[in-house]
Design a protein around this motif. Structure first.
Motif, PDB file in Angstrom:
ATOM      1  N   SER A  60       0.832  -1.215   0.000  1.00  0.00           N
ATOM      2  CA  SER A  60       0.000   0.000   0.000  1.00  0.00           C
ATOM      3  C   SER A  60       0.857   1.251   0.000  1.00  0.00           C
ATOM      4  N   CYS A  61       1.942   1.229   0.757  1.00  0.00           N
ATOM      5  CA  CYS A  61       2.868   2.377   0.762  1.00  0.00           C
ATOM      6  C   CYS A  61       3.518   2.569  -0.599  1.00  0.00           C
ATOM      7  N   MET A  62       3.855   1.465  -1.267  1.00  0.00           N
ATOM      8  CA  MET A  62       4.437   1.566  -2.605  1.00  0.00           C
ATOM      9  C   MET A  62       3.442   2.168  -3.590  1.00  0.00           C
ATOM     10  N   ALA A  63       2.187   1.725  -3.527  1.00  0.00           N
ATOM     11  CA  ALA A  63       1.167   2.275  -4.425  1.00  0.00           C
ATOM     12  C   ALA A  63       0.892   3.745  -4.113  1.00  0.00           C
ATOM     13  N   MET A  64       0.966   4.110  -2.834  1.00  0.00           N
ATOM     14  CA  MET A  64       0.725   5.497  -2.444  1.00  0.00           C
ATOM     15  C   MET A  64       1.799   6.425  -2.997  1.00  0.00           C
ATOM     16  N   ILE A  65       3.013   5.916  -3.150  1.00  0.00           N
ATOM     17  CA  ILE A  65       4.096   6.736  -3.713  1.00  0.00           C
ATOM     18  C   ILE A  65       3.748   7.176  -5.130  1.00  0.00           C
ATOM     19  N   PHE A  66       3.199   6.247  -5.941  1.00  0.00           N
ATOM     20  CA  PHE A  66       2.828   6.595  -7.317  1.00  0.00           C
ATOM     21  C   PHE A  66       1.678   7.600  -7.338  1.00  0.00           C
ATOM     22  N   LEU A  67       0.724   7.438  -6.418  1.00  0.00           N
ATOM     23  CA  LEU A  67      -0.401   8.376  -6.373  1.00  0.00           C
ATOM     24  C   LEU A  67       0.046   9.759  -5.908  1.00  0.00           C
ATOM     25  N   LEU A  68       0.960   9.809  -4.934  1.00  0.00           N
ATOM     26  CA  LEU A  68       1.483  11.100  -4.499  1.00  0.00           C
ATOM     27  C   LEU A  68       2.300  11.767  -5.594  1.00  0.00           C
TER      28      LEU A  68
END
Length: 396
Positions: A28-36
């Motif tokens: 989830s943290c990895m996916a959040m990096i792309f969204l940020l």
């Protein structure tokens, strides 16, 4: 999948147990990096490649069409980045279904280790198959592929596809790629890893083949057909685990499985043997995405037929194993009626061997022409379905 036991002790950071227990949070943290990354101008261009579909082509509207322009898509190397991002999303959704749905049911039902693993597998796959079937059918209806079967090969190559179809294929590839790390996250047994890799590899091979060879129309129809049959099997297995007396779903699945293999072969032969074989442009052209040559048609059709034969072989072994398990669980007085003399073949096995022999004869006759091949295989599959139904009523 093994049963994951939660302990009060916190495992060491970055250890195997730590990664397995917290893999959903890490992903989830990895996916959040792309969204940020979409929020900042410096990283937006790179983040867009991962989050949104690439290679869109805007076609201006004509007088006959609506006033709005049409956006179509083709594939390219950047699709790998999009597949990677949605693979992370698939891992997150997998963990949510596992923790908030399947684990709660497992604690109430108190399954054994074997049933626990199979229940988790069927629960995850039935949710995915149902979602894919509903989405795929909506695409088939909106694009009028059901009402017009010639659209499977007409205007080939289908290099430009609508947004919904490309997104469907991207998510299909992402889901089956996510199944590889799930083998580690779910602590799959060593004896089951090879079976799972073959299972996943067959899906990726056929889905990626249809996507790269611009056979998206045929691939979508075959996927929806296959997913519907598989959904029925896994949902029947879920009901079976809750009540072992429930067997009707397996009987219906057995008939639909054979019919599904028959329809798959018919549609494939019609597309490659009649539709694409009669097309005017039959020259290999990578720039236009045209792969309609004899070698490619034979290779694709052969891979489909081999896969269907492999699935039928697994299906027959599965049915024989069910009958033998049921026979062994019957009382001794009932078993004597069906036990044959030592060294002799039982009636149900003789029946199956007879239909397998018929299939070999039909295959030899089918080599005389594609049309006769369809009739031969159709006769075999319908006869085999009837034999399976008869034997199941007699011995089950």
């Amino acid at each position: 999948m093994a049963i994951r036991k939660k302990s009060n002790k916190n495992p060491p950071v970055l250890s195997h147990e730590f990664i397995v227990q917290n893999h959903a949070d890490i992903v989830s943290c990895m996916a959040m990096i792309f969204l940020l990354g979409l929020m900042f101008e410096i990283t937006a261009k790179a983040a867009v490649i991962f989050v949104t579909l690439q290679y869109n082509v805007t076609i201006p509207a004509t007088e006959e069409q609506s006033a709005e322009t049409i956006s179509l898509y083709h594939y390219g190397i950047k699709d790998l980045a999009t597949i990677f991002f949605y693979m992370l999303v698939a891992i997150i959704i997998h963990a949510i279904i596992q923790e908030y749905v399947l684990d709660k049911i497992n604690r109430k039902m108190h399954f054994s280790k074997t049933k626990h693993s199979k229940f988790n597998e069927s629960g995850q796959l039935s949710a995915f198959y149902l979602f894919s079937c509903v989405w795929g059918i909506s695409i088939l209806v909106s694009e009028n592929y059901i009402s017009d079967p010639t659209s499977l090969w007409r205007d080939y190559p289908h290099t430009l596809i609508p947004f919904q179809m490309k997104f469907f294929y991207i998510l299909q590839l992402a889901y089956w790629f996510h199944a590889f790390p799930e083998l580690y996250f779910q602590k799959t047994k060593k004896e089951d890893i090879f079976r799972q890799i073959v299972y996943i590899g067959l899906y990726l091979f056929h889905i990626a083949g249809a996507y790269l060879l611009n056979l998206t129309h045929l691939g979508l129809v075959l996927l929806v057909l296959h997913y519907f049959v598989e959904f029925l099997f896994h949902i029947s297995r879920l009901f079976y685990f809750s009540d072992e007396r429930y067997q009707k779903g397996f009987s219906l699945w057995a008939v639909l499985f054979v019919l599904g293999r028959l329809l798959t072969l018919i549609l494939s032969v019609l597309t490659f043997g009649f539709g694409l074989a009669r097309a005017e442009d039959q020259q290999l052209n990578f720039s236009t995405g045209n792969f309609n040559i004899l070698a490619v048609r034979i290779s694709v059709l052969a891979s489909i037929c081999m896969t269907q034969a492999f699935m039928m072989w697994k299906f027959i072994n599965f049915q024989l194993r069910r009958w033998r398990e049921h026979s062994s669980s019957q009382p001794q007085s009932v078993k004597k009626k069906f036990v044959t003399a030592k060294g002799k073949t039982s009636r149900k096995e003789r029946g199956l061997y007879f239909w397998l022999s018929c299939y070999l004869c039909f295959s030899i006759l089918g080599n005389r022409g594609p049309f006769l091949n369809v009739i031969a295989k159709g006769t075999f599959y319908v006869s085999l379905a009837s034999e399976m139904t008869h034997l199941e009523k007699q011995y089950w």
